[in-house]
Structures are given as C-alpha cells and as structure tokens.
Design an enzyme around this catalytic site. Structure first.
Site, PDB file in Angstrom:
ATOM      1  N   ASP A  12       0.841  -1.208   0.000  1.00 58.74           N
ATOM      2  CA  ASP A  12       0.000   0.000   0.000  1.00 58.74           C
ATOM      3  C   ASP A  12       0.871   1.250   0.000  1.00 58.74           C
ATOM      4  OD1 ASP A  12      -2.435   1.292  -0.203  1.00 58.74           O
ATOM      5  OD2 ASP A  12      -2.746   1.390   1.959  1.00 58.74           O
ATOM      6  N   LEU A  13       1.901   1.238  -0.823  1.00 59.88           N
ATOM      7  CA  LEU A  13       2.796   2.377  -0.928  1.00 59.88           C
ATOM      8  C   LEU A  13       2.087   3.482  -1.712  1.00 59.88           C
ATOM      9  CD1 LEU A  13       6.526   1.806  -1.545  1.00 59.88           C
ATOM     10  CD2 LEU A  13       5.434   3.980  -2.032  1.00 59.88           C
TER      11      LEU A  13
END
Length: 172
Positions: A12-13
């Site tokens: 979930d960058l």
C-alpha cells in the site's frame, strides 16, 4: 524490505504512507497491509492496496516485490504531477500511466518510471537495487552532481516542490 529473509511487501505504498522525519529523511509508514513473501504466493481472494497505485498482479491478489516498485513509481508520478494516478490517463495498448501529459521530467528519468510502471510484471524492474543502479547511472549521465549514494538501508529520497515542476533530489 524486499531483501530481508523472508522478504516483506508493503502492498500500500502511496503518498499518505510516506512521511518526512524531523532529521529530513523519508520514512515509509503503515505496514498494516504488509505481508511476507512466501513460496506459495498470496491468497488471490485477499486484495489489499489503493487503486491507481496497485499494479495488475496486485489487483489479482498476487503481489510480489516488484509490485511495490510500481507503487513507488505511481507515488513519484503523483508527487511530481500533483495528480493522483487514478486521475491520469493511460496510453497505448500496454495501458501505461501517461504521466508525461502532466509534468516534465528528463528522458532518462521518464524511461526509469516507465520501467517501474510496466503493467506486465515480466517488463518491470524487479528490485530496489535495480532502481538504485538506474538512478546512479542517471546521476552520472545527467550530472545531478550528488556523487556516490549511501547504502540502501541509509538511502532517503526527498521530494521537493519547485515552482510548477517539482523535482526529485537525492541526498548529498
């Protein structure tokens, strides 16, 4: 994270998961979606991430370390272009994110982003070390003038807004 044993994928960058520390270094936060890389792979029924930052294999529940590199490139595009990837158009048959319509970057850096954003996993850069090697080559070729870089665990990227076109800077 990707070179640890076992490797860890963030999954979930995005800009809201990156903070600037008081010492000026950048830190990745919110590892709630993070998972260890296992030989059997991810559970395809478990899709985690944010639309626009996830590559196709992650949308299918099969995140790998290169998935985080796609998300990093999408994050850089968001910060440079001041537009969410989901709000940018895509171009060509390959369904590539068309960041060039929204910001100006050197040809070399654009090529690096393309190689990180390749929709097909087989066409994408595979490791952070490959990305750093390409950045070092760009540093030498384009004269960014920052010289040698610290070891990967000491590396920090600082994104600096500069007028209409934010630029990417590397630590001296």
């Amino acid at each position: 994270l990707h070179t640890r044993k076992p490797a860890l994928i963030h999954r979930d960058l995005k800009p809201s998961n990156i903070i600037m520390r008081r010492d000026g270094r950048v830190a990745l936060i919110d590892f709630g979606a993070g998972r260890e890389v296992t030989p059997q792979g991810q559970d395809p029924s478990s899709v985690v991430g944010t639309f626009g930052y996830m590559p196709p294999e992650q949308v299918q529940g099969r995140a790998v370390p290169a998935s985080d590199l796609y998300a990093l490139a999408a994050t850089l595009c968001h910060l440079m272009c001041r537009r969410r990837p989901a709000d940018m158009s895509v171009s060509g048959e390959a369904y590539m994110l068309d960041f060039r319509a929204w910001c100006q970057v050197s040809q070399g850096f654009a090529a690096l982003l393309d190689d990180m954003l390749a929709p097909a996993l087989v066409d994408r850069l595979r490791s952070a070390r490959e990305v750093m090697a390409r950045l070092d080559a760009l540093d030498a070729a384009e004269g960014w003038g920052h010289g040698s870089r610290p070891e990967p665990e000491e590396t920090s990227l600082a994104l600096v807004a500069s007028g209409a076109h934010p630029t990417l800077t590397r630590p001296v």
